[in-house]
Design a protein around this motif. Structure first.
Motif, PDB file in Angstrom:
ATOM      1  N   PHE A 140       0.757  -1.131  -0.577  1.00 55.41           N
ATOM      2  CA  PHE A 140      -0.082  -0.174   0.283  1.00 55.41           C
ATOM      3  C   PHE A 140       0.881   0.987  -0.112  1.00 55.41           C
ATOM      4  O   PHE A 140       0.971   1.920   0.554  1.00 55.41           O
ATOM      5  CB  PHE A 140      -1.027   0.119   1.427  1.00 55.41           C
ATOM      6  N   ASN A 141       1.591   1.302  -1.375  1.00 58.57           N
ATOM      7  CA  ASN A 141       2.459   2.707  -0.704  1.00 58.57           C
ATOM      8  C   ASN A 141       2.563   2.656  -2.979  1.00 58.57           C
ATOM      9  O   ASN A 141       2.296   1.733  -3.639  1.00 58.57           O
ATOM     10  CB  ASN A 141       3.500   2.123  -0.481  1.00 58.57           C
ATOM     11  N   TYR A 213      -7.495   6.714 -11.082  1.00 62.13           N
ATOM     12  CA  TYR A 213      -7.336   7.127 -10.072  1.00 62.13           C
ATOM     13  C   TYR A 213      -7.548   5.926  -9.055  1.00 62.13           C
ATOM     14  O   TYR A 213      -7.401   6.184  -7.670  1.00 62.13           O
ATOM     15  CB  TYR A 213      -9.377   7.961 -10.102  1.00 62.13           C
ATOM     16  N   PHE A 214      -8.155   4.996  -9.813  1.00 58.33           N
ATOM     17  CA  PHE A 214      -8.667   3.622  -8.191  1.00 58.33           C
ATOM     18  C   PHE A 214      -7.389   3.397  -8.205  1.00 58.33           C
ATOM     19  O   PHE A 214      -7.531   2.440  -6.599  1.00 58.33           O
ATOM     20  CB  PHE A 214      -9.237   2.453  -9.948  1.00 58.33           C
ATOM     21  N   GLN A 215      -6.162   2.249  -8.819  1.00 63.98           N
ATOM     22  CA  GLN A 215      -4.863   2.480  -7.909  1.00 63.98           C
ATOM     23  C   GLN A 215      -4.557   2.812  -7.352  1.00 63.98           C
ATOM     24  O   GLN A 215      -4.102   2.721  -5.850  1.00 63.98           O
ATOM     25  CB  GLN A 215      -3.936   2.203  -8.896  1.00 63.98           C
ATOM     26  N   PRO A 216      -4.167   4.313  -7.795  1.00 73.71           N
ATOM     27  CA  PRO A 216      -3.517   5.762  -6.611  1.00 73.71           C
ATOM     28  C   PRO A 216      -4.662   5.596  -5.519  1.00 73.71           C
ATOM     29  O   PRO A 216      -3.650   5.393  -3.845  1.00 73.71           O
ATOM     30  CB  PRO A 216      -3.033   6.659  -7.342  1.00 73.71           C
ATOM     31  N   PHE A 217      -5.612   5.375  -5.473  1.00 75.93           N
ATOM     32  CA  PHE A 217      -6.900   5.690  -4.520  1.00 75.93           C
ATOM     33  C   PHE A 217      -6.543   5.086  -3.105  1.00 75.93           C
ATOM     34  O   PHE A 217      -6.677   4.752  -2.435  1.00 75.93           O
ATOM     35  CB  PHE A 217      -7.507   6.157  -5.274  1.00 75.93           C
ATOM     36  N   GLN A 221      -2.301   5.759   0.849  1.00 74.46           N
ATOM     37  CA  GLN A 221      -2.619   6.620   1.948  1.00 74.46           C
ATOM     38  C   GLN A 221      -2.449   7.326   3.306  1.00 74.46           C
ATOM     39  O   GLN A 221      -2.776   8.267   3.640  1.00 74.46           O
ATOM     40  CB  GLN A 221      -2.456   4.929   3.512  1.00 74.46           C
ATOM     41  N   ASP A 222      -0.986   7.298   2.120  1.00 72.43           N
ATOM     42  CA  ASP A 222       0.130   9.279   2.758  1.00 72.43           C
ATOM     43  C   ASP A 222      -0.999  10.108   1.622  1.00 72.43           C
ATOM     44  O   ASP A 222       0.093   9.542   1.000  1.00 72.43           O
ATOM     45  CB  ASP A 222       1.468   9.340   2.579  1.00 72.43           C
ATOM     46  N   THR A 223      -1.104  10.907   2.543  1.00 69.54           N
ATOM     47  CA  THR A 223      -2.261  12.094   1.647  1.00 69.54           C
ATOM     48  C   THR A 223      -0.607  12.686   0.840  1.00 69.54           C
ATOM     49  O   THR A 223      -0.945  13.352  -0.258  1.00 69.54           O
ATOM     50  CB  THR A 223      -2.679  13.393   2.087  1.00 69.54           C
ATOM     51  N   SER A 224       0.704  12.909   1.692  1.00 70.84           N
ATOM     52  CA  SER A 224       1.665  13.284   0.321  1.00 70.84           C
ATOM     53  C   SER A 224       2.214  12.647  -0.749  1.00 70.84           C
ATOM     54  O   SER A 224       3.139  13.329  -1.718  1.00 70.84           O
ATOM     55  CB  SER A 224       2.750  13.651   0.932  1.00 70.84           C
ATOM     56  N   GLN A 225       1.506  11.342  -0.945  1.00 70.06           N
ATOM     57  CA  GLN A 225       2.074  10.933  -2.027  1.00 70.06           C
ATOM     58  C   GLN A 225       0.880  10.791  -2.883  1.00 70.06           C
ATOM     59  O   GLN A 225       0.892   9.793  -3.949  1.00 70.06           O
ATOM     60  CB  GLN A 225       2.228   9.165  -1.506  1.00 70.06           C
ATOM     61  N   TYR A 226      -0.108  11.297  -2.857  1.00 69.14           N
ATOM     62  CA  TYR A 226      -1.153  11.683  -4.138  1.00 69.14           C
ATOM     63  C   TYR A 226      -1.321  11.927  -5.467  1.00 69.14           C
ATOM     64  O   TYR A 226       0.097  12.779  -5.514  1.00 69.14           O
ATOM     65  CB  TYR A 226      -2.213  12.089  -3.151  1.00 69.14           C
ATOM     66  N   THR A 227      -1.405  11.342  -6.137  1.00 69.86           N
ATOM     67  CA  THR A 227      -1.339  11.976  -7.282  1.00 69.86           C
ATOM     68  C   THR A 227      -2.271  12.687  -8.165  1.00 69.86           C
ATOM     69  O   THR A 227      -3.283  13.084  -6.935  1.00 69.86           O
ATOM     70  CB  THR A 227      -1.486  10.689  -8.092  1.00 69.86           C
TER      71      THR A 227
END
Length: 281
Positions: A140-141, A213-217, A221-227
C-alpha cells in the motif's frame, strides 16, 4: 438529371453529418472553455453569474491551486509515477510480445491466448483478490502502484506483438552473424524497428496512468503521495465545505492541460501507430 440529384443528395447528407459531428465536438469542448472562464473569476463573481465572462481576470487562482491546494505536490507525484509507470509498462509488454512473436517454443500460443482471454475477465471480479494480495505483500505505497502498471500481458502486449510480427527476422540473423546476443538484438534492432508501435503504446500508457484514479486511491494512504487524480478528488470533497470553486476549476485545468497538449501534438502518431499494428496483425 438523376445523377445531379444523387450528387446533391450525397452533398446534403455529407453536410448534415459534418454539422452533427461539429455540434458533438462543440459539446465536448464547451465544458473545458466554461471551466477555464470560471477558473479566472473571483468566488463571489462565480456565484453571481456562472455564465458571464470574468470582470477581473484572477490568474492568482492558479497560484492558489498550485500551492495552498497542494496541486503542485500532486502534479509532481503524477509526473514521476507516470514516467516510471510508462517505461515499465511498455518494456514489460515489449519483451514478452517480442519473444512470443519471434521465438517458437511450446506454449507460445498459450501466452498469446492468455493475453486475449484477459480482456474477457471482468475487472470488477478481480478487485477482492487483488486487494488481499497487495495487503499481504505490504504494497500500500507507490511501489505497489508501479508494480500494478508493470503487468506485461495485456493490451500493450497485443499491440506490440503485431508490430514485432511484421518485422523481418533477417535483421536479427544479420546481427547474430556479427556476434550480437539476443538481448542486444531486441534492444538495438527490434525496438527501433517497432518504434511506431512503441510511441503509440507510450502515449496510450501516459494518458492512462496520468488519469488513473483507482490504484492510487486504494494503495496510497499518505496524502503527500497522492497523484493529481486522487488529489483532485480529495480537493472536491474539501470544496464542498469551503465552496471555493474557482480554485477547484483552476486545479482541474492544471490536471488536464498536460494531457490535452500531449494528445493534440501526438494524436496522429497514436492513431497511425495503432492502425499500423492492426494491419500487420
Amino acid at each position: 438529371m438523376n445523377s445531379e440529384r444523387k450528387t446533391l443528395g450525397q452533398l446534403a447528407l455529407r453536410t448534415v453529418i459534418q454539422l452533427l459531428f461539429m455540434a458533438y465536438a462543440a459539446s465536448l469542448i464547451y465544458p473545458f472553455i466554461w471551466m477555464l472562464i470560471n477558473s479566472l473569476k473571483s468566488n463571489q463573481e462565480f456565484f453571481m453569474d456562472i455564465w458571464s465572462l470574468p470582470k477581473e481576470w484572477r490568474w492568482d487562482n492558479y497560484a492558489s491551486a498550485w500551492s495552498s491546494a497542494n496541486i503542485g505536490k500532486y502534479f509532481f507525484n503524477s509526473v514521476w509515477m507516470t514516467a516510471i509507470g510508462t517505461f515499465t509498462s511498455v518494456m514489460c509488454a515489449a519483451m514478452p510480445a517480442y519473444v512470443v512473436a519471434k521465438y517458437k517454443f511450446k506454449g507460445s500460443n498459450i501466452v498469446y491466448a492468455l493475453a486475449i482471454v484477459g480482456f474477457l475477465i471482468p475487472t470488477v471480479g478481480t478487485f477482492g483478490p487483488w486487494y488481499l494480495l497487495m495487503q499481504q505483500l505490504g504494497l500500500f505505497n507507490p511501489l505497489g502502484v508501479m508494480l500494478g502498471y508493470a503487468g506485461g500481458i495485456g493490451f500493450n502486449m497485443i499491440i506490440l506483438y503485431s508490430f514485432f510480427k511484421g518485422i523481418s527476422w533477417e535483421y536479427a540473423e544479420a546481427a547474430f552473424m556479427d556476434g550480437a546476443g539476443h538481448f542486444r538484438v531486441f534492444l538495438l534492432i527490434m525496438l527501433p524497428l517497432a518504434r511506431g508501435g512503441i510511441v503509440a503504446v507510450c502515449i496510450f500508457a501516459v494518458i492512462g496512468i496520468w488519469n488513473d484514479y483507482f490504484q492510487p486511491f486504494i494503495l496510497l494512504q499518505d496524502t503527500s503521495q497522492y497523484t493529481i487524480a486522487v488529489g483532485l478528488a480529495n480537493l472536491v470533497e474539501v470544496q464542498k465545505y469551503s465552496a471555493n470553486y474557482t480554485v477547484l476549476f483552476a486545479a482541474m485545468w492544471i490536471a488536464v492541460l498536460p494531457i490535452l497538449i500531449a494528445y493534440l501534438f501526438l494524436q496522429e502518431k497514436l492513431i497511425s501507430g495503432f492502425a499500423m499494428g492492426g494491419l500487420k496483425g
